[in-house]
Design an enzyme around this catalytic site. Structure first.
Site, PDB file in Angstrom:
ATOM      1  N   GLU A   1      -9.574 -11.107  -7.374  1.00 32.33           N
ATOM      2  CA  GLU A   1      -8.667  -9.967  -7.179  1.00 32.33           C
ATOM      3  C   GLU A   1      -7.450 -10.051  -8.102  1.00 32.33           C
ATOM      4  O   GLU A   1      -6.976  -9.021  -8.602  1.00 32.33           O
ATOM      5  CB  GLU A   1      -8.225  -9.892  -5.712  1.00 32.33           C
ATOM      6  CG  GLU A   1      -9.368  -9.519  -4.779  1.00 32.33           C
ATOM      7  CD  GLU A   1      -8.940  -9.408  -3.319  1.00 32.33           C
ATOM      8  OE1 GLU A   1      -9.800  -9.071  -2.491  1.00 32.33           O
ATOM      9  OE2 GLU A   1      -7.759  -9.660  -3.007  1.00 32.33           O
TER      10      GLU A   1
ATOM     11  N   ARG B   1       2.666  -6.277   9.295  1.00 33.89           N
ATOM     12  CA  ARG B   1       1.926  -5.149   9.895  1.00 33.89           C
ATOM     13  C   ARG B   1       2.491  -4.769  11.258  1.00 33.89           C
ATOM     14  O   ARG B   1       2.525  -3.577  11.593  1.00 33.89           O
ATOM     15  CB  ARG B   1       0.436  -5.482   9.948  1.00 33.89           C
ATOM     16  CG  ARG B   1      -0.206  -5.373   8.543  1.00 33.89           C
ATOM     17  CD  ARG B   1      -1.533  -6.049   8.486  1.00 33.89           C
ATOM     18  NE  ARG B   1      -2.275  -5.770   7.257  1.00 33.89           N
ATOM     19  CZ  ARG B   1      -3.297  -6.511   6.842  1.00 33.89           C
ATOM     20  NH1 ARG B   1      -3.685  -7.560   7.554  1.00 33.89           N
ATOM     21  NH2 ARG B   1      -3.923  -6.194   5.731  1.00 33.89           N
TER      22      ARG B   1
ATOM     23  N   ARG C   1      -1.780 -14.378   4.848  1.00 33.60           N
ATOM     24  CA  ARG C   1      -2.469 -13.697   5.958  1.00 33.60           C
ATOM     25  C   ARG C   1      -1.661 -13.823   7.250  1.00 33.60           C
ATOM     26  O   ARG C   1      -1.635 -12.901   8.064  1.00 33.60           O
ATOM     27  CB  ARG C   1      -3.896 -14.231   6.110  1.00 33.60           C
ATOM     28  CG  ARG C   1      -4.759 -13.873   4.897  1.00 33.60           C
ATOM     29  CD  ARG C   1      -6.191 -14.330   5.019  1.00 33.60           C
ATOM     30  NE  ARG C   1      -6.948 -13.547   5.985  1.00 33.60           N
ATOM     31  CZ  ARG C   1      -7.370 -12.310   5.771  1.00 33.60           C
ATOM     32  NH1 ARG C   1      -7.095 -11.691   4.646  1.00 33.60           N
ATOM     33  NH2 ARG C   1      -8.079 -11.689   6.682  1.00 33.60           N
TER      34      ARG C   1
ATOM     35  N   HIS D   1      -2.265  -5.428   1.643  1.00 34.62           N
ATOM     36  CA  HIS D   1      -3.567  -6.095   1.517  1.00 34.62           C
ATOM     37  C   HIS D   1      -3.308  -7.515   1.045  1.00 34.62           C
ATOM     38  O   HIS D   1      -2.395  -7.741   0.241  1.00 34.62           O
ATOM     39  CB  HIS D   1      -4.452  -5.384   0.482  1.00 34.62           C
ATOM     40  CG  HIS D   1      -5.629  -6.225   0.055  1.00 34.62           C
ATOM     41  ND1 HIS D   1      -6.792  -6.289   0.788  1.00 34.62           N
ATOM     42  CD2 HIS D   1      -5.789  -7.074  -0.994  1.00 34.62           C
ATOM     43  CE1 HIS D   1      -7.623  -7.129   0.189  1.00 34.62           C
ATOM     44  NE2 HIS D   1      -7.041  -7.616  -0.895  1.00 34.62           N
TER      45      HIS D   1
ATOM     46  N   PHE E   1     -15.576   3.429   6.891  1.00 33.16           N
ATOM     47  CA  PHE E   1     -14.216   3.835   6.539  1.00 33.16           C
ATOM     48  C   PHE E   1     -13.952   3.832   5.029  1.00 33.16           C
ATOM     49  O   PHE E   1     -12.825   4.090   4.599  1.00 33.16           O
ATOM     50  CB  PHE E   1     -13.190   2.948   7.246  1.00 33.16           C
ATOM     51  CG  PHE E   1     -13.350   1.455   6.987  1.00 33.16           C
ATOM     52  CD1 PHE E   1     -12.851   0.871   5.826  1.00 33.16           C
ATOM     53  CD2 PHE E   1     -13.982   0.639   7.913  1.00 33.16           C
ATOM     54  CE1 PHE E   1     -12.994  -0.489   5.582  1.00 33.16           C
ATOM     55  CE2 PHE E   1     -14.121  -0.726   7.689  1.00 33.16           C
ATOM     56  CZ  PHE E   1     -13.626  -1.294   6.510  1.00 33.16           C
TER      57      PHE E   1
ATOM     58  N   TYR F   1     -12.345  -2.179  -3.886  1.00 30.55           N
ATOM     59  CA  TYR F   1     -12.854  -2.315  -2.515  1.00 30.55           C
ATOM     60  C   TYR F   1     -14.386  -2.238  -2.461  1.00 30.55           C
ATOM     61  O   TYR F   1     -14.934  -1.925  -1.396  1.00 30.55           O
ATOM     62  CB  TYR F   1     -12.237  -1.246  -1.625  1.00 30.55           C
ATOM     63  CG  TYR F   1     -10.848  -1.598  -1.104  1.00 30.55           C
ATOM     64  CD1 TYR F   1     -10.642  -2.715  -0.299  1.00 30.55           C
ATOM     65  CD2 TYR F   1      -9.746  -0.808  -1.404  1.00 30.55           C
ATOM     66  CE1 TYR F   1      -9.385  -3.040   0.188  1.00 30.55           C
ATOM     67  CE2 TYR F   1      -8.478  -1.124  -0.920  1.00 30.55           C
ATOM     68  CZ  TYR F   1      -8.314  -2.251  -0.121  1.00 30.55           C
ATOM     69  OH  TYR F   1      -7.058  -2.578   0.361  1.00 30.55           O
TER      70      TYR F   1
ATOM     71  N   LYS G   1       0.818  -1.219   0.000  1.00 30.85           N
ATOM     72  CA  LYS G   1       0.000   0.000   0.000  1.00 30.85           C
ATOM     73  C   LYS G   1       0.854   1.273   0.000  1.00 30.85           C
ATOM     74  O   LYS G   1       2.069   1.233   0.244  1.00 30.85           O
ATOM     75  CB  LYS G   1      -0.930  -0.034   1.217  1.00 30.85           C
ATOM     76  CG  LYS G   1      -1.947  -1.186   1.177  1.00 30.85           C
ATOM     77  CD  LYS G   1      -2.934  -1.075   2.329  1.00 30.85           C
ATOM     78  CE  LYS G   1      -3.957  -2.200   2.290  1.00 30.85           C
ATOM     79  NZ  LYS G   1      -4.983  -2.054   3.350  1.00 30.85           N
TER      80      LYS G   1
ATOM     81  N   ASN H   1      -1.989   0.224   6.669  1.00 28.30           N
ATOM     82  CA  ASN H   1      -1.464  -1.016   7.250  1.00 28.30           C
ATOM     83  C   ASN H   1      -0.576  -1.799   6.287  1.00 28.30           C
ATOM     84  O   ASN H   1      -0.449  -3.013   6.384  1.00 28.30           O
ATOM     85  CB  ASN H   1      -2.609  -1.866   7.829  1.00 28.30           C
ATOM     86  CG  ASN H   1      -3.566  -2.364   6.784  1.00 28.30           C
ATOM     87  OD1 ASN H   1      -3.470  -1.991   5.614  1.00 28.30           O
ATOM     88  ND2 ASN H   1      -4.491  -3.213   7.179  1.00 28.30           N
TER      89      ASN H   1
ATOM     90  N   THR I   1      -5.237  -7.161  10.741  1.00 28.92           N
ATOM     91  CA  THR I   1      -5.523  -5.892  10.057  1.00 28.92           C
ATOM     92  C   THR I   1      -5.079  -4.698  10.889  1.00 28.92           C
ATOM     93  O   THR I   1      -4.484  -3.752  10.369  1.00 28.92           O
ATOM     94  CB  THR I   1      -7.048  -5.790   9.785  1.00 28.92           C
ATOM     95  OG1 THR I   1      -7.451  -6.941   9.043  1.00 28.92           O
ATOM     96  CG2 THR I   1      -7.388  -4.536   9.001  1.00 28.92           C
TER      97      THR I   1
HETATM   98  P1  CMP Z   1      -7.465  -4.569   3.686  1.00 28.97           P
HETATM   99  O1  CMP Z   1      -7.012  -5.961   3.946  1.00 28.97           O
HETATM  100  O2  CMP Z   1      -6.850  -3.872   2.529  1.00 28.97           O
HETATM  101  O3  CMP Z   1      -9.053  -4.555   3.491  1.00 28.97           O
HETATM  102  C1  CMP Z   1      -9.839  -3.424   3.769  1.00 28.97           C
HETATM  103  C2  CMP Z   1      -9.078  -2.341   4.428  1.00 28.97           C
HETATM  104  O4  CMP Z   1      -9.824  -1.330   5.071  1.00 28.97           O
HETATM  105  C3  CMP Z   1      -8.233  -2.920   5.531  1.00 28.97           C
HETATM  106  O5  CMP Z   1      -7.180  -3.692   4.981  1.00 28.97           O
HETATM  107  C4  CMP Z   1      -7.804  -1.675   6.287  1.00 28.97           C
HETATM  108  O6  CMP Z   1      -6.608  -1.114   5.796  1.00 28.97           O
HETATM  109  C5  CMP Z   1      -8.938  -0.683   5.977  1.00 28.97           C
HETATM  110  N1  CMP Z   1      -9.624  -0.236   7.174  1.00 28.97           N
HETATM  111  C6  CMP Z   1      -9.685   1.023   7.592  1.00 28.97           C
HETATM  112  N2  CMP Z   1     -10.391   1.119   8.729  1.00 28.97           N
HETATM  113  C7  CMP Z   1     -10.785  -0.128   9.034  1.00 28.97           C
HETATM  114  C8  CMP Z   1     -11.557  -0.701  10.094  1.00 28.97           C
HETATM  115  N3  CMP Z   1     -12.071   0.056  11.079  1.00 28.97           N
HETATM  116  N4  CMP Z   1     -11.754  -2.033  10.101  1.00 28.97           N
HETATM  117  C9  CMP Z   1     -11.263  -2.822   9.101  1.00 28.97           C
HETATM  118  N5  CMP Z   1     -10.524  -2.330   8.058  1.00 28.97           N
HETATM  119  C10 CMP Z   1     -10.291  -1.002   8.038  1.00 28.97           C
END
Ligand code: CMP
Length: 140
Positions: free
Chosen positions: A128, A104, A87, A117, A59, A51, A11, A114, A93
């Site tokens: 994807e 992370r 993962r 992805h 968010f 997304y 990212k 973070n 996350t």
């Molecule tokens: P990702 O795995 O890219 O999938 C969705 C993304 O939303 C997640 O990682 C986070 O970077 C982002 N995100 C931002 N805020 C939140 C939240 N409160 N809960 C979960 N994902 C979030």
């Protein structure tokens, strides 16, 4: 043995800090092979489409803004149980909840910024991967 492929995105918070190589080393050290990779600047429409599953989450708009704030590196990772393994390598996350040694835990700035992805299931991975790559782009 189940050889799988999964979609990974490095990212903008990580590309800004020039962490692509350090993150790729985490994948390779864990036995995943990078079989496709491209650095791109996502448009707003592309980030919204990628997304779309999160479009009703509070968010969503911030997430899209963040994902277009700089280049990303999209990649296909291949290996045994690649979806789950990636993962584990990424960690939770929320970096505050991520295990020590994960990407992370080491690199993420926040739950939004973070660093990476990863697809959450084999079906999502197929969809994807096809969002970013044609079959001819993937070289095992
Ligand atoms: P990702 O795995 O890219 O999938 C969705 C993304 O939303 C997640 O990682 C986070 O970077 C982002 N995100 C931002 N805020 C939140 C939240 N409160 N809960 C979960 N994902 C979030």
């Amino acid at each position: 043995m189940t050889v799988e492929r999964t979609l990974s995105i490095i990212k903008p918070d990580a590309t800004r800090r020039n962490l692509t190589g350090k993150i790729n080393a985490k994948f390779e050290d864990a036995g995943l092979k990078i079989v496709a990779q491209r650095r791109i600047q996502l448009s707003k429409a592309q980030a919204e489409a990628f997304y779309a599953v999160h479009s009703h989450r509070p968010f969503f708009n911030d997430l899209v803004s963040f994902m277009i704030s700089g280049p990303v590196v999209a990649q296909v990772l291949e290996g045994e149980n690649a979806v789950l393994k990636n993962r584990e390598i990424m960690g939770a996350t929320d970096p505050k909840k991520a295990d020590a040694g994960t990407i992370r835990a080491e690199f993420a700035e926040s739950i939004e910024a973070n660093s990476v992805h990863g697809s959450d299931a084999p079906e999502a991975a197929a969809q994807e991967i096809s969002f970013f790559f044609a079959a001819i782009d993937i070289v095992a």
